[in-house]
Motif scaffolding. Sequence first.
Motif, PDB file in Angstrom:
ATOM      1  N   TRP A 196       0.787  -1.151  -0.070  1.00  0.00           N
ATOM      2  CA  TRP A 196      -0.048  -0.038   0.081  1.00  0.00           C
ATOM      3  C   TRP A 196       0.794   1.071   0.132  1.00  0.00           C
ATOM      4  CZ3 TRP A 196       0.275  -2.850   4.594  1.00  0.00           C
ATOM      5  CH2 TRP A 196       0.812  -2.038   5.794  1.00  0.00           C
ATOM      6  N   ALA A 197       0.265   2.536  -0.132  1.00  0.00           N
ATOM      7  CA  ALA A 197       0.957   3.582   0.084  1.00  0.00           C
ATOM      8  C   ALA A 197       0.400   4.615   0.279  1.00  0.00           C
ATOM      9  CB  ALA A 197       1.455   3.805  -1.683  1.00  0.00           C
ATOM     10  N   TYR A 198       0.873   6.045   0.538  1.00  0.00           N
ATOM     11  CA  TYR A 198       0.272   7.117   0.887  1.00  0.00           C
ATOM     12  C   TYR A 198       0.647   8.277  -0.200  1.00  0.00           C
ATOM     13  CZ  TYR A 198      -0.069   4.808   5.382  1.00  0.00           C
ATOM     14  OH  TYR A 198      -0.270   3.697   6.140  1.00  0.00           O
ATOM     15  N   THR A 199      -0.368   8.802  -0.732  1.00  0.00           N
ATOM     16  CA  THR A 199       0.074  10.252  -1.317  1.00  0.00           C
ATOM     17  C   THR A 199       0.091  11.370  -0.209  1.00  0.00           C
ATOM     18  OG1 THR A 199      -2.147  10.735  -1.741  1.00  0.00           O
ATOM     19  CG2 THR A 199      -1.027   9.869  -3.638  1.00  0.00           C
ATOM     20  N   MET A 200       1.294  12.208  -0.199  1.00  0.00           N
ATOM     21  CA  MET A 200       1.469  13.335   0.464  1.00  0.00           C
ATOM     22  C   MET A 200       1.031  14.460  -0.329  1.00  0.00           C
ATOM     23  SD  MET A 200       2.746  11.927   2.973  1.00  0.00           S
ATOM     24  CE  MET A 200       3.030  13.225   4.145  1.00  0.00           C
ATOM     25  N   ASP A 201      -0.407  14.793  -0.285  1.00  0.00           N
ATOM     26  CA  ASP A 201      -0.949  15.660  -1.227  1.00  0.00           C
ATOM     27  C   ASP A 201      -2.114  16.512  -0.507  1.00  0.00           C
ATOM     28  OD1 ASP A 201      -0.985  17.323  -3.604  1.00  0.00           O
ATOM     29  OD2 ASP A 201      -1.944  15.781  -4.724  1.00  0.00           O
ATOM     30  N   MET A 326     -12.173   6.148  -3.774  1.00  0.00           N
ATOM     31  CA  MET A 326     -11.383   5.108  -3.291  1.00  0.00           C
ATOM     32  C   MET A 326     -11.882   4.384  -1.996  1.00  0.00           C
ATOM     33  SD  MET A 326      -7.962   6.991  -1.204  1.00  0.00           S
ATOM     34  CE  MET A 326      -8.208   8.711  -2.000  1.00  0.00           C
ATOM     35  N   ARG A 327     -13.010   4.931  -1.160  1.00  0.00           N
ATOM     36  CA  ARG A 327     -13.309   4.334  -0.014  1.00  0.00           C
ATOM     37  C   ARG A 327     -13.426   2.926  -0.071  1.00  0.00           C
ATOM     38  NH1 ARG A 327     -17.783   6.504   4.323  1.00  0.00           N
ATOM     39  NH2 ARG A 327     -17.697   4.555   5.809  1.00  0.00           N
ATOM     40  N   GLY A 328     -14.223   2.355  -1.230  1.00  0.00           N
ATOM     41  CA  GLY A 328     -14.531   0.928  -1.271  1.00  0.00           C
ATOM     42  C   GLY A 328     -13.118   0.195  -1.408  1.00  0.00           C
ATOM     43  N   LYS A 329     -12.043   0.824  -1.857  1.00  0.00           N
ATOM     44  CA  LYS A 329     -11.041   0.143  -1.929  1.00  0.00           C
ATOM     45  C   LYS A 329      -9.946   0.146  -0.605  1.00  0.00           C
ATOM     46  CE  LYS A 329     -11.340  -1.179  -6.124  1.00  0.00           C
ATOM     47  NZ  LYS A 329     -11.799  -2.646  -6.484  1.00  0.00           N
ATOM     48  N   ILE A 330     -10.258   1.075   0.118  1.00  0.00           N
ATOM     49  CA  ILE A 330      -9.435   1.362   1.483  1.00  0.00           C
ATOM     50  C   ILE A 330     -10.262   0.718   2.604  1.00  0.00           C
ATOM     51  CG2 ILE A 330      -8.724   2.991   2.959  1.00  0.00           C
ATOM     52  CD1 ILE A 330      -7.225   3.228   0.201  1.00  0.00           C
ATOM     53  N   GLU A 331     -11.489   0.589   2.706  1.00  0.00           N
ATOM     54  CA  GLU A 331     -12.244  -0.200   3.667  1.00  0.00           C
ATOM     55  C   GLU A 331     -11.688  -1.743   3.955  1.00  0.00           C
ATOM     56  OE1 GLU A 331     -16.282   2.093   4.313  1.00  0.00           O
ATOM     57  OE2 GLU A 331     -16.273   0.523   2.673  1.00  0.00           O
ATOM     58  N   PRO A 332     -11.571  -2.445   2.809  1.00  0.00           N
ATOM     59  CA  PRO A 332     -10.925  -3.670   3.320  1.00  0.00           C
ATOM     60  C   PRO A 332      -9.606  -3.822   4.015  1.00  0.00           C
ATOM     61  CG  PRO A 332     -11.803  -3.693   1.312  1.00  0.00           C
ATOM     62  CD  PRO A 332     -11.661  -2.194   1.639  1.00  0.00           C
ATOM     63  N   VAL A 333      -8.836  -2.641   3.856  1.00  0.00           N
ATOM     64  CA  VAL A 333      -7.530  -2.541   4.401  1.00  0.00           C
ATOM     65  C   VAL A 333      -7.432  -1.515   5.480  1.00  0.00           C
ATOM     66  CG1 VAL A 333      -6.302  -3.881   2.591  1.00  0.00           C
ATOM     67  CG2 VAL A 333      -6.709  -1.504   2.462  1.00  0.00           C
ATOM     68  N   PRO A 371      -3.643   0.246  -2.742  1.00  0.00           N
ATOM     69  CA  PRO A 371      -4.551   1.192  -1.922  1.00  0.00           C
ATOM     70  C   PRO A 371      -3.610   2.387  -1.554  1.00  0.00           C
ATOM     71  CG  PRO A 371      -4.664  -0.936  -1.324  1.00  0.00           C
ATOM     72  CD  PRO A 371      -3.853  -1.082  -2.363  1.00  0.00           C
ATOM     73  N   CYS A 372      -4.339   3.554  -1.451  1.00  0.00           N
ATOM     74  CA  CYS A 372      -3.637   4.545  -1.258  1.00  0.00           C
ATOM     75  C   CYS A 372      -4.123   5.925  -0.875  1.00  0.00           C
ATOM     76  CB  CYS A 372      -2.752   4.949  -2.848  1.00  0.00           C
ATOM     77  SG  CYS A 372      -1.405   6.183  -2.742  1.00  0.00           S
ATOM     78  N   PRO A 373      -4.418   6.321   0.409  1.00  0.00           N
ATOM     79  CA  PRO A 373      -5.089   7.305   1.052  1.00  0.00           C
ATOM     80  C   PRO A 373      -4.047   8.379   1.102  1.00  0.00           C
ATOM     81  CG  PRO A 373      -4.262   5.697   2.560  1.00  0.00           C
ATOM     82  CD  PRO A 373      -4.211   4.994   1.421  1.00  0.00           C
ATOM     83  N   ASN A 374      -4.656   9.427   1.490  1.00  0.00           N
ATOM     84  CA  ASN A 374      -3.974  10.793   1.160  1.00  0.00           C
ATOM     85  C   ASN A 374      -3.834  11.502   2.663  1.00  0.00           C
ATOM     86  OD1 ASN A 374      -2.995  13.034  -0.421  1.00  0.00           O
ATOM     87  ND2 ASN A 374      -4.629  14.153   0.066  1.00  0.00           N
ATOM     88  N   ILE A 375      -2.342  12.211   2.795  1.00  0.00           N
ATOM     89  CA  ILE A 375      -1.922  12.574   3.959  1.00  0.00           C
ATOM     90  C   ILE A 375      -1.501  13.974   3.763  1.00  0.00           C
ATOM     91  CG2 ILE A 375      -0.036  12.715   5.947  1.00  0.00           C
ATOM     92  CD1 ILE A 375       0.027   9.573   5.340  1.00  0.00           C
TER      93      ILE A 375
END
Length: 415
Positions: A196-201, A326-333, A371-375
Amino acid sequence: MLDKQRIINRFISYVTVDTESDPNSDTTPSTSKQWDLANALADELKSIGMHDVSIDENAYIMATLPSNVDHDVPVIGFISHFDTSPDFTGANVKPQLVENYNGKDIVLNKELDIILSPDYFEDLLLYKGQTLITTDGTTLLGADDKAGICEIVSAMEYLIQHPEIKHGTIKVGFTPDEEIGRGAHKFDVEKFGADWAYTMDGSQVGELEFENFNAASATVSVQGKIVHPGYAKGKMVNSMYIATEFINALPRFETPEHTEDYQGFFHLSQIDGKVDETVLKYIIRDHDKKHFEARKDAMVKLADDINSEYEREVIRIDIKDQYYNMRGKIEPVMHIIDIAEEAMKLLHIKPIIKPIRGGTDGSQLSYMGLPCPNIFAGGHNFHGRYEYVPVESILKATQVICKIAELTATKSYYI
């Protein structure tokens, strides 16, 4: 302890390189000048000690920081984009430092009487006593997303210099053309190799986002008939009047200036009108997938209804999906959100979990299998002359990256 002046110098070295992207170009990157910073970034990653640094034919940059622990740890990534928005010029950026900000008006440009004021931009008051980096009022700054790049590079440098901080394998990626919606189009997820990853954006300190709009574009072409106005009775059909009918039939208060939080909208972004043809450019946005589909259907039905009035096709509408929530792809993880939230709390940063009223490379990457949430990256007032970033926010985001890396190496998260 992070070197504040080194980070300021690094950030300024990035924003003074013009990397504006171009939506009318069909190349990747969309502008050749993006290569200037891309090549410099690849060289810098090598110089600080990153491994497997690569830059491909489309200017996508990847690099690896190897694990320094002897147990299995998920591979994580951090991603930012180096292009700046074509909404406002990014050429000849002249950053200004405002040290120990006093909470009052900041004169960006005395000659042009351009003022950055907390009376209008209230978020400024969150940063009293801090060091702000602003524009000179004639360009954007480029904190979106060169602050994110600065934070990732600085965090990797710090981890390399402090091997006592334990972490697994970390991947970093820098992309072109995010501002024109193409940042993830040619991103090689398999090559990147992260779990998984995080965008810093993101913007304000503490932002942590794993929901964004579902998005589509709509082109509405209205056909009229042009004849001499002196002999037009019963013959002329003015496409601009029909276009006005279409515009006014959509919900007036479901527009960007009247919506917030989870509320979606129709946004008329451009009109090109003459008697014989008018073209309307819309974007359609909604967090809820059913509401999103209903908005698209409503535009198609409206076009059909107007066509039926004229007994011919005076309106053609072309709707294209752009990206999805993206919520649907993040909720499982969701543990990847838990880790980021815990990292912020350990650094005495209050997490602000909220939906993105826009898009992000992370959305497209999530649907590509990463999977890639944002920070938060710390900047404010993106895409314009009033953009600024507190240096302390850049420092905090850098610390969050390091802490996420450290926490991910803690096996208890995966038991």
